[in-house]
Design an enzyme around this catalytic site. Sequence first.
Site, mmCIF file in Angstrom:
data_model
loop_
_atom_site.group_PDB
_atom_site.id
_atom_site.type_symbol
_atom_site.label_atom_id
_atom_site.label_comp_id
_atom_site.label_asym_id
_atom_site.label_seq_id
_atom_site.Cartn_x
_atom_site.Cartn_y
_atom_site.Cartn_z
ATOM 1 N N HIS A 17 0.868 -1.203 0.000
ATOM 2 C CA HIS A 17 0.000 0.000 0.000
ATOM 3 C C HIS A 17 0.892 1.236 0.000
ATOM 4 O O HIS A 17 1.509 1.568 1.012
ATOM 5 C CB HIS A 17 -0.911 0.014 1.227
ATOM 6 C CG HIS A 17 -1.880 1.165 1.234
ATOM 7 N ND1 HIS A 17 -3.240 1.005 1.369
ATOM 8 C CD2 HIS A 17 -1.695 2.502 1.108
ATOM 9 C CE1 HIS A 17 -3.836 2.177 1.336
ATOM 10 N NE2 HIS A 17 -2.920 3.118 1.176
ATOM 11 N N HIS A 19 1.580 5.400 -1.699
ATOM 12 C CA HIS A 19 1.256 6.585 -2.513
ATOM 13 C C HIS A 19 2.555 7.203 -3.010
ATOM 14 O O HIS A 19 3.429 7.529 -2.193
ATOM 15 C CB HIS A 19 0.516 7.637 -1.677
ATOM 16 C CG HIS A 19 -0.749 7.118 -1.061
ATOM 17 N ND1 HIS A 19 -1.979 7.255 -1.664
ATOM 18 C CD2 HIS A 19 -0.971 6.435 0.086
ATOM 19 C CE1 HIS A 19 -2.909 6.699 -0.897
ATOM 20 N NE2 HIS A 19 -2.319 6.186 0.173
ATOM 21 N N LYS A 104 -9.388 -0.063 -5.833
ATOM 22 C CA LYS A 104 -9.380 0.569 -4.521
ATOM 23 C C LYS A 104 -10.727 1.220 -4.248
ATOM 24 O O LYS A 104 -11.211 2.031 -5.047
ATOM 25 C CB LYS A 104 -8.267 1.618 -4.480
ATOM 26 C CG LYS A 104 -8.163 2.373 -3.165
ATOM 27 C CD LYS A 104 -7.646 1.516 -2.025
ATOM 28 C CE LYS A 104 -7.815 2.175 -0.675
ATOM 29 N NZ LYS A 104 -6.724 3.042 -0.299
ATOM 30 N N HIS A 141 -10.482 1.191 1.770
ATOM 31 C CA HIS A 141 -10.269 2.187 2.824
ATOM 32 C C HIS A 141 -11.473 2.060 3.748
ATOM 33 O O HIS A 141 -12.570 2.492 3.409
ATOM 34 C CB HIS A 141 -10.148 3.602 2.250
ATOM 35 C CG HIS A 141 -9.861 4.622 3.308
ATOM 36 N ND1 HIS A 141 -8.655 5.270 3.432
ATOM 37 C CD2 HIS A 141 -10.619 5.078 4.344
ATOM 38 C CE1 HIS A 141 -8.684 6.071 4.478
ATOM 39 N NE2 HIS A 141 -9.866 5.986 5.052
ATOM 40 N N HIS A 179 -4.661 -0.615 5.746
ATOM 41 C CA HIS A 179 -4.169 0.163 6.897
ATOM 42 C C HIS A 179 -5.114 0.094 8.101
ATOM 43 O O HIS A 179 -5.659 1.102 8.539
ATOM 44 C CB HIS A 179 -3.860 1.612 6.528
ATOM 45 C CG HIS A 179 -4.852 2.306 5.634
ATOM 46 N ND1 HIS A 179 -6.184 2.332 5.890
ATOM 47 C CD2 HIS A 179 -4.673 2.989 4.481
ATOM 48 C CE1 HIS A 179 -6.787 3.013 4.931
ATOM 49 N NE2 HIS A 179 -5.898 3.413 4.068
ATOM 50 N N ASP A 256 1.451 2.614 3.530
ATOM 51 C CA ASP A 256 0.598 3.794 3.347
ATOM 52 C C ASP A 256 1.430 5.070 3.394
ATOM 53 O O ASP A 256 0.925 6.130 3.794
ATOM 54 C CB ASP A 256 -0.539 3.829 4.381
ATOM 55 C CG ASP A 256 -1.606 4.865 4.019
ATOM 56 O OD1 ASP A 256 -1.725 5.218 2.836
ATOM 57 O OD2 ASP A 256 -2.306 5.335 4.941
HETATM 58 C C1 NCD Z 1 -3.476 9.128 2.064
HETATM 59 C C2 NCD Z 1 -2.991 10.162 1.042
HETATM 60 O O1 NCD Z 1 -2.455 11.187 1.436
HETATM 61 O O2 NCD Z 1 -3.143 9.898 -0.169
HETATM 62 N N1 NCD Z 1 -3.491 9.741 3.364
HETATM 63 C C3 NCD Z 1 -3.458 9.088 4.543
HETATM 64 O O3 NCD Z 1 -3.584 9.752 5.578
HETATM 65 N N2 NCD Z 1 -3.291 7.794 4.638
HETATM 66 C C4 NCD Z 1 -4.797 8.600 1.668
HETATM 67 C C5 NCD Z 1 -5.193 7.338 2.404
HETATM 68 O O4 NCD Z 1 -4.611 6.280 2.219
HETATM 69 O O5 NCD Z 1 -6.133 7.415 3.211
HETATM 70 ZN ZN ZN Z 2 -3.261 5.103 1.602
#
Ligand code: NCD
Ligand code: ZN
Length: 352
Positions: A17, A19, A104, A141, A179, A256
Site C-alpha cells: 500500500h 502513494h 481501490k 479504505h 491500513h 501507506d
Molecule cells: C493518504 C494520502 O495522502 O493519499 N493519506 C493518509 O492519511 N493515509 C490517503 C489514504 O490512504 O487514506
Molecule cells: Zn493510503
Amino acid sequence: MATNPTQIELIQPDDWHLHIRDGEVMKDVLADTARQFARAIIMPNLKPPVTTVDLANAYRARIEGQLKLLGVDTFTPLMTLYLTDNTSADEVRKAKAEGIAGFKLYPAGATTNSDAGVSDLKHCHAALEAMQAVGLPLLVHGEVTSSEIDIFDREAVFIDQVLEPLRKNFPELKLVFEHITTLQAVHYVRDAATAGKNTIGATITPQHLLMNRNAIFAGGIRPHNYCLPVLKREEHRVALLEAATSGNPRFFLGTDSAPHAKGAKEAACGCAGCYSAFNALGLYAEAFESVGKLDKLEGFASFFGPDFYSLPRNTKKVTLVKRAQNIPNELPLGDATIVPLRAGETIAWSLF
Ligand code: NCD
Ligand code: ZN
C-alpha cells in the site's frame, strides 16, 4: 536466531500500500521505496483519479520512465484502479486481462483525494460481481464518512455497516482491509470465515504499530503524525502489533507512505498522511523488535503479501542492521520539502 540479533537477513520485502503521487513529487519519493522494496501496490488517488486501465497504463509508463532516470531496474509497480459509482464490469475484465493488481474502494470524502470515490456500494454491484468472478482483489479504505460518527469510531462502524454486508453479498471476493487501526479490525480479519479460501487480508502501517493517538498531541499539535485512519488508543496499537507479529498470513506489510509537502501539513487545515518511505523497513524492524518478534518480520514483510495476491515471492535477500540512522529534518519534494516520519530523530535499524 540469537535473542538480541544485531542484523537480520530476509527475502526482500514488498510494500502492499503506497502513494507516490505523480510528476516532480514522484521523482523525489520513488527512490526511497525502490531502495528497500521489490514491488509496491501503487494507490490510484491522483488528481484526477486513476479510474481506467488506460489511465493506469499511462501512469505505469510515467513511473517506469522515472525509474529509468533513477537507474533502477529492480522495482516493479503494481497498478490499481480507483473504483467509482460508474466502474463497469467490462473495465474490471479489461483490468484483469492487462495485469492490474486490484481496485481501490474509497468511500467518497473519506481521505485525501477521495471526492470521486464511491457514494454507495449499491452502485457497484456489476463491478464487484466481475471482480469476484475474475479474482481481482478489492482494496478497502475502511472508514465511514458520516460527520456524525466520531472520527475514532469510523473504522469500527465501517465493519458493521459496510464490510460485513459486502462480504455477505460477495463471499468469494478477495478483499484487503487496508491500513487497519483498531482492535475491532484485527479481530474481524483474524476471525473472518472464508471457507478455507484466501479471501481476506489486511495491511498494517509502521506508524500504527509504533504510535498511539497521544503522538498527535505530544507537547503540542504534531501534524506529521496525522494520517487517516487516524492513530488510535494504546490498546489498539497493542492489538495491531500482536497481529502483525503473530505469523498469521492474513496480516502483511503496507506502509501507506503518503507524501504531502511540509506547507500542506503545517497548515490551519493540514493534510492527512505520514511519509514513512525514507526508512520504512527500519521502522517495522523496531516495532517487531519491541516485542521480541524479529523472527516474524520476514513472513509479514516478504511472504504473506505475494501469497495473498497470488504472485511469486521475491528471491533476493536483504540485510537489516541494527545501526541507528539519523533521519533528516526535511527532504526535497518537487519545489518544496517534506518532513519524514521520525524527522530529526533516529531509527534503530536500517538496510545494509
Ligand atoms: C493518504 C494520502 O495522502 O493519499 N493519506 C493518509 O492519511 N493515509 C490517503 C489514504 O490512504 O487514506
Ligand atoms: Zn493510503
